[in-house]
Design an enzyme around this catalytic site. Structure first.
Site, PDB file in Angstrom:
ATOM      1  N   GLU A 234      -2.574   0.041   3.760  1.00 49.09           N
ATOM      2  CA  GLU A 234      -2.951   0.907   2.639  1.00 49.09           C
ATOM      3  C   GLU A 234      -2.849   0.053   1.397  1.00 49.09           C
ATOM      4  O   GLU A 234      -1.759  -0.348   0.997  1.00 49.09           O
ATOM      5  CB  GLU A 234      -2.026   2.128   2.579  1.00 49.09           C
ATOM      6  CG  GLU A 234      -2.568   3.230   1.681  1.00 49.09           C
ATOM      7  CD  GLU A 234      -1.974   3.189   0.295  1.00 49.09           C
ATOM      8  OE1 GLU A 234      -2.637   2.591  -0.589  1.00 49.09           O
ATOM      9  OE2 GLU A 234      -0.881   3.722   0.089  1.00 49.09           O
ATOM     10  N   CYS A 268      -1.072   4.751  -5.912  1.00 46.15           N
ATOM     11  CA  CYS A 268      -2.359   4.449  -5.279  1.00 46.15           C
ATOM     12  C   CYS A 268      -3.278   5.659  -5.307  1.00 46.15           C
ATOM     13  O   CYS A 268      -4.490   5.520  -5.470  1.00 46.15           O
ATOM     14  CB  CYS A 268      -2.135   3.998  -3.840  1.00 46.15           C
ATOM     15  SG  CYS A 268      -1.089   2.541  -3.674  1.00 46.15           S
TER      16      CYS A 268
END
Length: 461
Positions: A234, A268
């Protein structure tokens, strides 16, 4: 890079740690391998008992670990407490659901007979020691969303945490030990990034998961590919936030502020690019900018602080460069955009409008409280702007028109579409992205199966 706690609110070094040497790393790898042989045979009931106990201990330690997180990476202490609570919730969720998520699957009898067999099943078996390379921005949550499913699946964990959150990393190791896990089930490796390659190349490490920057992801993926080992990555995002005329504009603007500055903007899945239909652009912009201006920036240990410092001086410098580049290239800074005087790595909530494709801020992730604002003529243009990014983690869509929702679900290049609300992670829903945001999924049944050997068991007639 030193392994140290440096308070981003004032730049003071609070604690420094020596990196582990080769001998200690070897000892811990041996322990992980030996522990896995036994732990993999434990029952789901026993694993759930241990994980639930870890959740209880975390709840008891919530105030203390929240203060540690805040002094290590700067998030407002209220958000740090919420992060700890979320981790305990995820532990309990996996303790309750893992057995069902990993239950044996039986193909239809017709398919079994067609294969020439009498019976068949698919079973999920743990892989072994898994290396987790984790970031500083959610120093508890990022780890727990890996550790909870991995431990419930029967794997053991090796944590290489970010070097600026060593106290949180050591707390996590101690948390699992206090809960009753065998020492080798979860170990923290206090090492620099230079040690990752050798650790991942070790045959005893069976897989890796990383949340972090693109360069870090490429390095881990390259090594894992060379060693033919499973990875989940990720790598960040630049999430679009689309606002259409049918939306509740006041609510969309209010939520937009929280969606952009959560965790001091260092998330994020924070909304970063606000793409607004021209018919409601001025209304939204006025309310959004007012909301960003009204935020209280200050000491993250104070209860009413809404935005604290960035985690590092370099992080602030990087963010400042993106804003300055946009300004020089003709963008308008509607609020913020100037580094404040005084100690600490603070940067004000900032809104940049008039962004063009040639500007760095259009292509690069703004990891801090900086929003970019775009005007779109219609939904077609809004989707084009949204997809004009190397990232594809999540997305937000504000509309009451179901046809527009369907269009966005079909066409937005992202791992999630959140309608009339901000992106958030939950243990029941898969989390991850596409394009340069990475691959694989965390959380839910998809996440717990990422580090399992999916095994076909077939019996002849």
């Amino acid at each position: 890079m030193p392994i140290a706690t440096v308070n981003p609110a004032n730049g003071e070094t609070l604690k420094t740690y020596e990196a582990m040497g080769e001998e200690e790393i070897e000892r811990r790898l041996q322990l992980a391998e030996a522990t896995f042989r036994t732990y993999r045979t434990t029952s789901f009931e026993e694993r759930a008992r241990l994980l639930n106990r870890a959740a209880e201990i975390l709840d008891e330690a919530q105030q203390d670990i929240a203060r540690v997180m805040t002094t290590e990476m700067g998030k407002p202490v209220k958000q740090a407490r919420a992060e700890a609570a979320k981790c305990a919730k995820a532990m309990r969720w996996y303790a309750a659901h893992a057995e069902a998520l990993l239950a044996d699957e039986e193909p239809s009898q017709a398919d079994v007979a067609d294969s020439g067999g009498s019976r068949a099943r698919v079973v999920y078996r743990p892989l072994g020691p898994v290396l987790a390379v984790m970031p500083w921005n959610f120093p508890l949550w990022q780890v727990i969303r890996f550790a909870a499913p991995a431990l419930m699946a029967g794997n053991v964990g090796l944590l290489k945490h970010a070097s600026n959150v060593p106290q949180t990393a050591l707390f996590l190791e101690d948390l699992f030990h206090q809960a009753g896990y065998t020492q080798g089930c979860f170990q923290t490796l206090l090492v620099g990034s230079g040690a990752i390659d050798d650790i991942l190349r070790d045959e005893r490490v069976k897989a890796a998961t990383l949340t972090g920057s693109e360069p870090a992801g490429r390095a881990v993926a390259s090594t894992a590919g060379d060693m033919v080992k499973k990875t989940v990555l990720e790598l960040g995002g630049s999430d679009p936030y689309l606002v259409m005329p049918s939306a509740d504009i006041d609510r969309a603007a209010q939520v937009a502020v929280t969606a952009r500055v959560q965790n001091n903007g260092q998330s994020c899945i924070a909304a970063k690019r606000f793409i607004v239909h021209t018919d409601v652009y001025d209304r939204f912009a006025e309310r959004f900018v007012a909301g960003m201006k009204a935020l209280k920036v200050g000491d993250p240990l104070e209860e009413d602080t809404e935005v604290g410092p960035l985690s590092s001086e370099q992080g602030r410098n990087d963010l400042e460069e993106l804003v300055d580049d946009a300004r020089r290239s003709g963008a308008s800074v509607l609020c913020g955009g100037e580094r404040p005087d005084g100690p600490g790595w603070y940067y004000p909530p900032t809104v940049v409008a008039g962004v063009t494709r040639e500007m760095r801020i259009h292509r690069e992730e703004t990891f801090g409280p900086v929003a970019t604002l775009y005007r779109a003529a219609d939904l077609d243009e809004a989707v084009l702007i949204a997809n004009d990014s190397p990232f594809g983690l999540s997305s937000n869509v504000w509309t009451r028109d179901e046809a527009e929702v369907d269009r966005c679900v079909r066409d937005l290049e992202a791992g999630g579409v959140f309608v009339n609300g901000m992106t958030a992670s939950h243990p029941a829903f898969p989390f991850g992205g596409v394009k340069r945001s990475g691959y694989g999924r965390e959380l839910s049944g998809h996440g717990i199966r990422e580090f399992c050997n999916i095994t076909t068991v077939w019996h002849g007639a």
